[in-house]
Design a protein around this motif. Structure first.
Motif, short mmCIF file in Angstrom:
data_model
loop_
_atom_site.label_atom_id
_atom_site.label_comp_id
_atom_site.label_asym_id
_atom_site.label_seq_id
_atom_site.Cartn_x
_atom_site.Cartn_y
_atom_site.Cartn_z
N PRO B 66 0.80 -1.23 0.00
CA PRO B 66 0.00 0.00 0.00
C PRO B 66 0.83 1.28 0.00
CG PRO B 66 -0.10 -1.05 2.15
CD PRO B 66 0.65 -1.99 1.25
N HIS B 67 1.94 1.28 0.71
CA HIS B 67 2.73 2.51 0.77
C HIS B 67 4.17 2.22 1.15
CE1 HIS B 67 0.98 1.98 4.88
NE2 HIS B 67 2.25 2.08 5.17
N ALA B 68 5.02 3.18 0.88
CA ALA B 68 6.42 3.07 1.27
C ALA B 68 6.67 4.02 2.44
CB ALA B 68 7.33 3.43 0.10
N LEU B 69 7.63 3.66 3.27
CA LEU B 69 7.97 4.52 4.39
C LEU B 69 9.48 4.66 4.48
CD1 LEU B 69 6.32 5.98 6.55
CD2 LEU B 69 6.82 4.08 8.09
N LEU B 70 9.93 5.91 4.55
CA LEU B 70 11.36 6.17 4.70
C LEU B 70 11.56 6.94 5.99
CD1 LEU B 70 12.09 7.55 1.11
CD2 LEU B 70 12.42 5.21 1.92
N ARG B 71 12.57 6.56 6.73
CA ARG B 71 12.91 7.29 7.94
C ARG B 71 14.40 7.53 7.94
NH1 ARG B 71 9.59 7.25 12.08
NH2 ARG B 71 8.43 5.55 12.83
N GLY B 72 14.79 8.74 8.22
CA GLY B 72 16.22 9.02 8.25
C GLY B 72 16.58 9.79 9.50
N TRP B 73 17.78 9.53 9.98
CA TRP B 73 18.28 10.30 11.11
C TRP B 73 19.44 11.15 10.62
CZ3 TRP B 73 15.72 5.84 11.41
CH2 TRP B 73 14.77 5.71 12.43
N ALA B 74 19.26 12.45 10.68
CA ALA B 74 20.28 13.34 10.14
C ALA B 74 20.84 14.21 11.25
CB ALA B 74 19.69 14.22 9.05
N GLU B 75 22.06 14.66 11.06
CA GLU B 75 22.68 15.50 12.07
C GLU B 75 23.29 16.71 11.41
OE1 GLU B 75 25.05 13.21 14.98
OE2 GLU B 75 26.32 15.00 14.96
N ARG B 76 23.02 17.85 12.01
CA ARG B 76 23.57 19.08 11.47
C ARG B 76 23.94 20.00 12.62
NH1 ARG B 76 20.51 22.92 7.10
NH2 ARG B 76 21.89 24.69 7.35
N ASP B 77 25.14 20.51 12.61
CA ASP B 77 25.64 21.35 13.70
C ASP B 77 25.40 20.68 15.05
OD1 ASP B 77 26.19 23.24 11.75
OD2 ASP B 77 24.21 24.16 11.95
N GLY B 78 25.59 19.38 15.11
CA GLY B 78 25.45 18.68 16.38
C GLY B 78 24.01 18.40 16.80
N VAL B 79 23.04 18.79 15.96
CA VAL B 79 21.64 18.55 16.31
C VAL B 79 21.09 17.41 15.46
CG1 VAL B 79 19.34 19.55 16.43
CG2 VAL B 79 21.33 20.97 16.89
N GLY B 80 20.52 16.42 16.11
CA GLY B 80 19.94 15.28 15.40
C GLY B 80 18.49 15.54 15.03
N ARG B 81 18.10 15.04 13.89
CA ARG B 81 16.73 15.19 13.42
C ARG B 81 16.26 13.84 12.93
NH1 ARG B 81 16.08 20.81 12.17
NH2 ARG B 81 15.31 21.35 14.22
N GLU B 82 14.98 13.53 13.19
CA GLU B 82 14.42 12.34 12.59
C GLU B 82 13.42 12.77 11.53
OE1 GLU B 82 12.45 9.61 15.32
OE2 GLU B 82 11.28 8.86 13.62
N ILE B 83 13.64 12.30 10.33
CA ILE B 83 12.78 12.70 9.23
C ILE B 83 12.06 11.48 8.70
CG2 ILE B 83 12.74 13.79 6.95
CD1 ILE B 83 15.77 14.61 7.98
N ALA B 84 10.75 11.56 8.58
CA ALA B 84 9.99 10.43 8.07
C ALA B 84 9.20 10.88 6.86
CB ALA B 84 9.05 9.90 9.15
N LEU B 85 9.16 10.02 5.87
CA LEU B 85 8.42 10.34 4.66
C LEU B 85 7.55 9.16 4.27
CD1 LEU B 85 8.04 12.48 2.44
CD2 LEU B 85 9.88 11.39 1.17
#
Lengths: 197, 365
Positions: B66-85
């Motif tokens: 039915p669908h695809a799911l992507l999740r990424g953990w990114a870091e920039r200037d020491g700050v982590g972000r979780e991005i989900a699409l």
């Protein structure tokens, strides 16, 4: 069950024509209506009432029950006229209490994609009102979309030859907002349209 | 900027994968058609919501799911972000740190990615479309206002075309005016960007190819000239539209304007599309990408991540070595796909991770 109930299926279909209402919301609303018959009867009555009583004002084309509308028959400033796209935009301006003139509702904005050309809007009626000679300033308050902006320019071009002042609402950073929370594109536009202090 | 981890499910031919990346070099190897490029594509999607393969959502979702799911953990200037699409029937939905994101503008910038792939090299020898698309994408990865302006121009274009299709002159001049105004702003931004990266392209081209050839970027606004746009502003486009109005009414569409702009890739004054060798074309696109990286680094204070898709097959050993030297020097995260690890010049690169990709399964190797 649903298929056998014709009137219910029709209700669903009618509800789905409303903006923002899809299949699931329509079902939820329909069951809600069935569950509270008194409210539903009142709603039905009010729908009928709106249909029979509410019409467009023959002068400004806002919604009204009596023609001309309260605003058009009042003693408000006749020299200033605010042009909006839809009746709800009129309410938005009116809520501010900052505008003491009169209104004109275009009932849309130019959009060739949707078949909306100048003759489909209340522009001819607007021009007739302006020819009356009382109006000295037209405030254009169409939306800040591509279509609203184009409509504003179109109107300005029609109106200016009559020697009437044409003004446009300012746009930029929303009032009371922290600059840091406003999206970059809006800040960029506001920067381009900055004004002298 | 780093992507530390990614989770992929029902995306292209990858049923499920979780990959922890190295902060410097990541090599994805395996035979063709196994899913290497899909991993790069997933990373790119997490940065832009768009595919660099220009794919539509249904192409991205595994067949019969039915669908695809992507999740990424990114870091920039020491700050982590979780991005989900989420990619599915209802379109594409994004979350950043579990919070829904509604505007594309809020999504951009969490992962900046630059791609270098065989498809990208094609822009050096193709028609204007690929080059214009590249230019637009490069500009709005550093300028969100440009994205808005680009949308606005294309909305106006659609509206004007609808009017032309009806053969109607009523209100046409207003739409033309608006289009000319947005179009001029678009061209000015394009010129500004090109002026900024041209010296960088020149420098990197020399570093890659050696020799004394001088690389340049010549903006070719459709049927007008850069100095005319600079001198006359909106009038240049207005004159152009005016001269073609009869033809446009007859054909029912806007035939001139910035949606047909081009940029010439030039070496010693000669356009490489027609006069360049394949080697020159490859080096040029590579220099362009390096310039983009440098530009984004200056703008953001950190370099983007670089996605190199099957690139060693495109470059000769000397150019490959020059590219690797550039990458060693830049403190940036790199993702490389290859069918043959031995072609990569990884010597001198101490920290790297490698993954084997086979039938949609990714395993550290």
């Amino acid at each position: 069950m649903l298929q056998s109930s014709n009137s219910f299926a029709r209700l669903l279909a009618e509800l789905q024509k409303l903006p923002g209402v899809g299949e699931k919301t329509a079902l939820r609303l329909a069951f809600h209506l069935l569950k509270y018959p008194e409210n539903t009867a009142a709603l039905a009555e009010s729908l009928g009432e709106v249909l029979s009583r509410v019409k467009f004002c023959s002068i400004c084309f806002g919604i009204t029950e009596e023609d001309p509308c309260r605003l058009c028959s009042s003693d408000r400033d006749e020299t200033s006229l605010c042009v909006v796209e839809e009746p709800q935009d009129l309410l938005a301006v009116e809520r501010t209490r900052a505008f003491r003139g009169r209104y004109h509702v275009l009932q849309g904005a130019l959009s060739p994609l949707n078949g909306v050309t100048p003759d489909r809007l209340r522009i001819a009626e607007l021009m007739r009102r302006l020819e009356g000679g009382a109006v000295r300033e037209v405030v254009i308050a169409t939306n800040f979309s591509v279509e609203g902006e184009t409509t504003a320019l179109y109107l300005a071009r029609q109106i200016k030859p009559l020697g009437i002042r044409v003004t446009r609402l300012a746009h930029g950073i929303p009032l009371g907002s922290d600059l840091e929370y406003v999206d970059a594109a809006t800040v960029q536009r506001a920067l381009e349209g900055r004004s002298e202090l | 900027m780093f992507v530390t981890k990614i989770q992929i499910s029902s995306f292209r031919n990858i049923a499920a994968a979780e990959i922890r990346f190295n902060r410097r070099f990541n090599v994805l190897h395996g035979a063709n058609g196994q899913g290497k490029t899909s991993v790069l594509e997933a990373i790119y999607l997490l940065g832009t919501m768009k595919s660099f393969r220009l794919a539509k959502t249904p192409d991205l979702v595994t067949w019969n799911t039915p669908h695809a799911l992507l999740r990424g953990w990114a870091e920039r200037d020491g700050v982590g972000r979780e991005i989900a699409l989420y990619l599915g029937k209802e379109g594409r939905k994004a979350r950043v740190d579990q919070k829904p994101v509604t505007r594309l503008a809020d999504f951009f910038g969490n992962v900046n990615a630059v791609v270098f792939s065989p498809e990208e090299i094609a822009m050096a020898r193709s028609g204007p479309d690929l080059r214009r698309r590249y230019l637009d994408r490069a500009i709005f990865s550093g300028d969100l206002g440009y994205l808005l302006l680009h949308h606005e121009y294309h909305r106006l274009l659609k509206q004007r075309n609808a009017l032309l299709k009806r053969g109607s002159r009523e209100g046409l001049d207003i739409w033309t005016n608006q289009l000319a105004e947005a179009g001029t702003r678009l061209m000015v931004k394009r010129m500004g960007y090109l002026a900024e990266i041209e010296p960088l392209v020149r420098r990197f081209y020399r570093e890659i190819a050696g020799g004394e050839e001088e690389a340049g970027l010549a903006f070719r606004p459709h049927l007008t000239a850069p100095d005319q746009v600079a001198r006359e502003g909106t009038d240049a486009l207005l004159a152009l539209f005016g001269a073609h109005e009869a033809e446009e009414l007859r054909r029912g569409t806007t035939v001139v304007g910035p949606h047909r702009d081009d940029v010439d890739f030039v070496l010693n004054g000669r356009v490489i599309r027609t006069h360049g060798s394949q080697g020159q074309q490859r080096s040029f696109v590579l220099a362009l990408k390096m310039a983009e990286i440098e530009y984004l680094e200056r703008l953001n204070g950190a370099p983007p991540v670089l996605l190199l898709d099957d690139i060693s097959s495109e470059l000769d050993p000397q150019r490959n070595a020059n590219l690797m030297a550039f990458l060693r020097e830049k403190r940036m995260q790199v993702f490389i796909t290859t069918t043959d690890v031995s072609t990569l010049r990884l010597e001198g690169i101490a920290t790297h991770a490698s993954f084997h990709v086979s039938r949609g399964t990714v395993t550290p190797s």
